[in-house]
Enzyme design. Structure first.
Site, PDB file in Angstrom:
ATOM      1  N   TYR A  25      -3.046  -1.222  10.453  1.00  0.00           N
ATOM      2  CA  TYR A  25      -2.946  -1.443   9.004  1.00  0.00           C
ATOM      3  C   TYR A  25      -1.610  -0.912   8.463  1.00  0.00           C
ATOM      4  O   TYR A  25      -0.883  -1.613   7.740  1.00  0.00           O
ATOM      5  CB  TYR A  25      -4.122  -0.751   8.309  1.00  0.00           C
ATOM      6  CG  TYR A  25      -4.166  -0.936   6.812  1.00  0.00           C
ATOM      7  CD1 TYR A  25      -4.770  -2.052   6.245  1.00  0.00           C
ATOM      8  CD2 TYR A  25      -3.603   0.016   5.960  1.00  0.00           C
ATOM      9  CE1 TYR A  25      -4.815  -2.219   4.870  1.00  0.00           C
ATOM     10  CE2 TYR A  25      -3.641  -0.140   4.584  1.00  0.00           C
ATOM     11  CZ  TYR A  25      -4.250  -1.263   4.045  1.00  0.00           C
ATOM     12  OH  TYR A  25      -4.290  -1.429   2.685  1.00  0.00           O
TER      13      TYR A  25
ATOM     14  N   SER B 149       0.868  -1.184   0.000  1.00  0.00           N
ATOM     15  CA  SER B 149       0.000   0.000   0.000  1.00  0.00           C
ATOM     16  C   SER B 149       0.892   1.216   0.000  1.00  0.00           C
ATOM     17  O   SER B 149       2.059   1.139   0.416  1.00  0.00           O
ATOM     18  CB  SER B 149      -0.866   0.001   1.267  1.00  0.00           C
ATOM     19  OG  SER B 149      -1.455   1.276   1.477  1.00  0.00           O
TER      20      SER B 149
HETATM   21  C1  BGC Z   1      -6.297   1.425   1.952  1.00  0.00           C
HETATM   22  C2  BGC Z   1      -7.453   2.264   1.464  1.00  0.00           C
HETATM   23  C3  BGC Z   1      -7.003   3.683   1.212  1.00  0.00           C
HETATM   24  C4  BGC Z   1      -5.743   3.738   0.385  1.00  0.00           C
HETATM   25  C5  BGC Z   1      -5.186   5.150   0.254  1.00  0.00           C
HETATM   26  C6  BGC Z   1      -5.161   1.555   0.983  1.00  0.00           C
HETATM   27  O1  BGC Z   1      -4.086   0.758   1.356  1.00  0.00           O
HETATM   28  O2  BGC Z   1      -6.713   0.080   2.085  1.00  0.00           O
HETATM   29  O3  BGC Z   1      -8.507   2.242   2.411  1.00  0.00           O
HETATM   30  O4  BGC Z   1      -8.028   4.389   0.525  1.00  0.00           O
HETATM   31  O5  BGC Z   1      -4.760   2.916   0.948  1.00  0.00           O
HETATM   32  O6  BGC Z   1      -5.154   5.835   1.480  1.00  0.00           O
END
Ligand code: BGC
Length: 271
Positions: free
Chosen positions: A169, A156
């Site tokens: 996360y 991410s």
């Molecule tokens: C998350 C999303 C978020 C995106 C940008 C991703 O890794 O799961 O919820 O919109 O990152 O912030």
């Protein structure tokens, strides 16, 4: 003019975790359209996973749905056994399954912390380890691919962008960065490539509330210089290419696909 999808993954077997929805679904379809036989892993929604398999089959591809919770060692091992029994081996793993369980830091329970680490980080470790064991056992098949195996970790932008309110996360994604780089370093001599894709905001169920209304989308777009929210198919195309020999010299990298979200957009007019 219509274009024919490249068969850059012909005769390869790929396993995509969390492939019954969102980014995983698009990646599974894209790998299948590129010629790979694809395992569509899911945890609970058999109907959606079967629909993905049906779509792939209808388009002329080959796919098999397998249920497994990626955070459970025995279930992961059973899934890899079933994959290898069915398709003979494995060439590509896309460790994609991931969840968000959001909470303000002071309110975050140990269970909320642990669940996200278990699925997002330990889940990738367990799947990668099984994939690597198979890649090492089989070695390179030069007629199929220059590499013995290819792993793509779904990371991410939050492996580098801190994210308050989502500390579990963001921590899991930061962990994936070193999991990816350290395994890439260790396994490159064995001809195993390990890379990550770092998606920005992509329209999937995980962030539905962030783009579902015009007001929410407008707010989200202030974080995206390229001024559009990404589509799962954006990531699908990149995954197929990164798994292919066209990307054979890439290992240990995160490719951010985020419309510029990691470019500190606030600094375009500030600082
Ligand atoms: C998350 C999303 C978020 C995106 C940008 C991703 O890794 O799961 O919820 O919109 O990152 O912030």
């Amino acid at each position: 003019m219509a274009t024919t999808p490249s068969q850059r993954l012909a005769n390869q077997v790929a396993l995509v975790t969390g492939a019954s929805s969102g980014i995983g679904l698009a990646v599974a379809k894209s790998l299948a359209a590129s010629g790979a036989s694809v395992v569509v892993n899911y945890i609970g929604d058999a109907a959606s996973a079967n629909a993905v398999v049906a779509d792939i089959t209808a388009a002329g591809g080959t796919a098999l749905a397998i249920q497994a919770d990626v955070s459970k060692e025995d279930q992961v091992q059973a899934m890899f056994r079933q994959t290898i029994e069915h398709f003979g081996t494995l060439h590509v793993l896309v460790a994609n399954a991931g969840i968000q369980v959001d909470a303000a830091f002071a309110d975050m329970t140990l269970a909320q912390w642990q669940k996200v680490i278990d699925v997002n980080l330990t889940g990738q470790f367990l799947c990668m380890r099984e994939a690597v064991r198979e890649f090492l056992k089989r070695g390179v098949q030069p007629e199929i691919s220059k590499a013995a195996g290819k792993i793509i970790c779904m990371s991410s932008v939050h492996e580098v962008i801190p994210w308050g309110g989502h500390v579990n996360y963001a921590t899991s994604k930061g962990g994936i960065m070193e999991l990816m780089k350290s395994t890439a370093q260790e396994l490159a001599p064995k001809k195993i490539r390990v890379n990550s894709i770092g998606p920005g905001a992509i329209k999937t169920p995980i962030n539905h509330d962030a783009w579902a209304t015009p007001e929410a989308e407008a707010k989200l777009l202030t974080l995206i210089p390229y001024n559009r929210v990404g589509e799962p198919e954006d990531i699908g195309g990149l995954a197929a290419w990164l798994a292919s020999d066209e990307a054979d010299y890439i290992t240990g990298q995160t490719i951010f696909m985020d419309g510029g979200m990691t470019l500190y957009p606030g600094f375009a007019t500030g600082g």
